[in-house]
Design a protein around this motif. Sequence first.
Motif, short mmCIF file in Angstrom:
data_model
loop_
_atom_site.label_atom_id
_atom_site.label_comp_id
_atom_site.label_asym_id
_atom_site.label_seq_id
_atom_site.Cartn_x
_atom_site.Cartn_y
_atom_site.Cartn_z
N ASP A 136 0.70 -1.23 0.05
CA ASP A 136 -0.12 -0.19 0.00
C ASP A 136 0.93 1.24 0.16
N ILE A 137 1.79 1.23 -1.05
CA ILE A 137 2.81 2.43 -1.05
C ILE A 137 2.63 3.08 -2.08
N ASP A 138 3.09 4.45 -2.19
CA ASP A 138 2.93 5.33 -3.16
C ASP A 138 4.19 5.55 -3.93
N PHE A 139 4.36 5.08 -5.01
CA PHE A 139 6.04 5.38 -5.69
C PHE A 139 6.04 6.50 -6.72
N SER A 140 4.76 7.49 -6.61
CA SER A 140 4.92 8.42 -7.56
C SER A 140 6.20 9.35 -7.30
N TRP A 141 6.70 9.44 -6.00
CA TRP A 141 7.95 10.47 -5.87
C TRP A 141 8.98 9.89 -6.69
N LEU A 142 9.08 8.70 -7.31
CA LEU A 142 10.17 8.41 -7.88
C LEU A 142 9.76 8.79 -9.72
N ALA A 143 8.97 9.20 -10.05
CA ALA A 143 8.45 9.49 -11.49
C ALA A 143 9.24 10.39 -12.13
N PRO A 144 10.06 11.45 -11.58
CA PRO A 144 11.09 12.35 -12.11
C PRO A 144 12.18 11.74 -12.49
N ILE A 145 12.68 10.90 -11.63
CA ILE A 145 13.82 9.81 -11.72
C ILE A 145 13.64 9.00 -12.62
N ALA A 146 12.67 8.39 -12.63
CA ALA A 146 12.36 7.33 -13.85
C ALA A 146 12.65 8.14 -15.18
N ALA A 147 11.83 9.39 -15.33
CA ALA A 147 11.84 10.10 -16.34
C ALA A 147 13.17 10.51 -17.07
N LEU A 148 14.18 10.74 -16.06
CA LEU A 148 15.58 10.93 -16.42
C LEU A 148 16.05 10.05 -16.76
N LEU A 149 16.18 8.55 -16.26
CA LEU A 149 16.74 7.46 -16.72
C LEU A 149 16.18 7.14 -18.06
N ARG A 150 14.90 7.42 -18.44
CA ARG A 150 14.29 6.98 -19.77
C ARG A 150 14.92 7.97 -20.71
N ARG A 151 15.16 9.17 -20.52
CA ARG A 151 15.62 10.00 -21.28
C ARG A 151 17.17 9.66 -21.52
N ALA A 152 17.86 9.17 -20.52
CA ALA A 152 19.27 8.94 -20.62
C ALA A 152 19.43 7.79 -21.82
N VAL A 153 18.72 6.82 -21.65
CA VAL A 153 18.54 5.56 -22.48
C VAL A 153 18.18 5.99 -23.95
#
Length: 309
Positions: free
Chosen positions: A259-276
């Motif tokens: 029951d956890i909210d992982f949404s705080w990681l969204a900008p980090i995920a977006a940065l990694l996707r951009r790097a790839v």
Amino acid sequence: MAEGRKPPVTVLGLGLMGTALAGAFLGAGHPTTVWNRSPAKAAPLVALGAVHQPEAARAVAASPLVVACLTTYEATRETLEPAAGELAGRTLVTLNSGTPPAARAMAAWAAGHGARFLDGSVMSVPDAVGRPDTLLHYSGDRAVFDEHAGALAALGGDTVHLGAEVDLASLYDSALAGALLPTLLGFFQGAVLITARGLPAGSLVPYSVKWLEKIGTILPALAAEIDSGDYAEPASSVGIFHDGIEAMAEDPAMGEEADIDFSWLAPIAALLRRAVAEGHREHSISVLTELLRTPPPSAPERAPSPAGP
């Protein structure tokens, strides 16, 4: 001043940190004058021997060294405006939050009123003030720092002068502050996962400490990659981090189970996707530094999944 007598100090601002600073000066034997917008906060320090001045101008006039611990440079300047006539010939040290441009503006304002100026930052929590290993950064005229180094050492044993450029303390404070909240959020996320299984958050602490110590050992190598601009021989690649965060996004059961909210990681995920997307999958994770130097493309980022980034 009588031989052996510690130089007097004034502390402006008695929040948690300001109160700790004044207490450390008192504990080291410095005659200490204090001022706060809410006078009641001075009472515990007065009981320890401090002198409370209800007017900022009188507090400034009481000491050759004035330490301001207010919220921002703007708040410090607002407090000192009525006391500006008392600043000439004194040393003003600011220990507050703010940006390098604001620090430079504060230094110019102080110089315009005849004060010598040091900017500083306390790299710890109030309870650690005065301890031998507590780190404080200062910047500004080295001669001014050397003159007051003995008094400032009362605030922490690891006292560093970063250089004559007056905004260096603010610069390093800003640079280091960027690691604090993400690190804490990472621990809080781990605590949610652990406690969801009925385990105490405290059981995570020793392993978190070891993990942070390990991270500390790899920082020199990452810094060398950044300074050289060579990211071709990674110890940890962008792809490893990218695939790990994508696995969390693609497994909604993980978020639902705790029951956890992982949404705080969204900008980090977006940065990694951009790097790839920009061809950095096999490069060291430190190549993200180069992405942070440049604005992202104008194309919209992929929206995070409901379970995570």
